[in-house]
Design a protein around this motif. Sequence first.
Motif, short mmCIF file in Angstrom:
data_model
loop_
_atom_site.label_atom_id
_atom_site.label_comp_id
_atom_site.label_asym_id
_atom_site.label_seq_id
_atom_site.Cartn_x
_atom_site.Cartn_y
_atom_site.Cartn_z
N UNK A 1 -3.66 6.29 15.62
CA UNK A 1 -5.05 5.89 15.41
C UNK A 1 -5.09 4.42 15.00
N UNK A 2 -6.14 3.70 15.41
CA UNK A 2 -6.29 2.33 14.95
C UNK A 2 -6.94 2.30 13.58
N UNK A 3 -6.42 1.44 12.70
CA UNK A 3 -6.97 1.29 11.35
C UNK A 3 -7.12 -0.20 11.07
N UNK A 4 -8.25 -0.57 10.48
CA UNK A 4 -8.52 -1.99 10.20
C UNK A 4 -7.77 -2.48 8.99
N UNK A 5 -7.42 -3.76 9.03
CA UNK A 5 -6.77 -4.43 7.91
C UNK A 5 -7.83 -4.84 6.90
N UNK A 6 -7.59 -4.52 5.63
CA UNK A 6 -8.50 -4.95 4.58
C UNK A 6 -8.12 -6.31 4.04
N UNK A 7 -6.83 -6.50 3.79
CA UNK A 7 -6.32 -7.79 3.33
C UNK A 7 -4.82 -7.84 3.58
N UNK A 8 -4.28 -9.02 3.46
CA UNK A 8 -2.83 -9.23 3.58
C UNK A 8 -2.32 -9.78 2.26
N UNK A 9 -1.33 -9.13 1.71
CA UNK A 9 -0.72 -9.57 0.46
C UNK A 9 0.59 -10.26 0.80
N UNK A 10 0.62 -11.58 0.69
CA UNK A 10 1.80 -12.37 1.06
C UNK A 10 2.42 -12.94 -0.20
N UNK A 11 3.69 -12.62 -0.44
CA UNK A 11 4.40 -13.08 -1.62
C UNK A 11 5.82 -13.48 -1.24
N UNK A 12 6.37 -14.44 -1.95
CA UNK A 12 7.77 -14.83 -1.75
C UNK A 12 8.66 -13.79 -2.43
N UNK A 13 9.51 -13.14 -1.64
CA UNK A 13 10.36 -12.08 -2.15
C UNK A 13 11.76 -12.18 -1.52
#
Length: 229
Positions: A204-216
Amino acid sequence: REDGWIMIPAENLISSCQNTGTKIAAVVDRVGDVGGLARALELGIDALCVDAVDATENGELWDALIDAKEERRSAAAANADNVRGVTGDGSTGPSIPTIVQGTCRRVAPAGGKSTVLADRVCIDLVQSLKPTEGCWIGSSAKIMALVLSEAAQSSFVPSRPFRVNAGPVHSYVVMGDGASTKYLSELSAGDEVLVCDVVSGSERPVAVGRLKVEVRPCVQVGLVAPQSP
């Protein structure tokens, strides 16, 4: 060709038209363009066209075209055992994606660091996922791994069923149409990604709410999949 540009537009077209049934052809008049177009994105365009006068007067161009055709024919023969779509009369159609069980192993770079710092992307979706659901992620559009959501319970962190820890920004993710891909760095809120259930196989397609980008710190892993029957 516009202002000498041919490879990037060709790659964009191949990426957009993959698994749509659309065929792509390009006119070539330079030997140097033949190999690149024939192998673009490791797939190549469907046809190379050449002016009859150019082919007659430019022997190197004609030889390059013949070589590209033979290379494509050899590649097709080598992939003859791959899973293919079967039509109603039992004949084979275009290659279609198939899901197989593979093995994921940590790769130790020779003389390199065991971990590297990377911009790690978590995809936070607008719907909750089951523990058996995830997104298709990979460094190659030809083979991807189903990365499950963080729905499973853990003694270290609370369950976050809306989140997929997708990895560094260079990786691909399969979009909601099930055919196209984007780099994780290209995703934005509102984009739809494909969510797959590893048990039922439903998608199923699901929409992105946000992207959490962190240096790890990240490790390199390799995915080994058996050859499809």
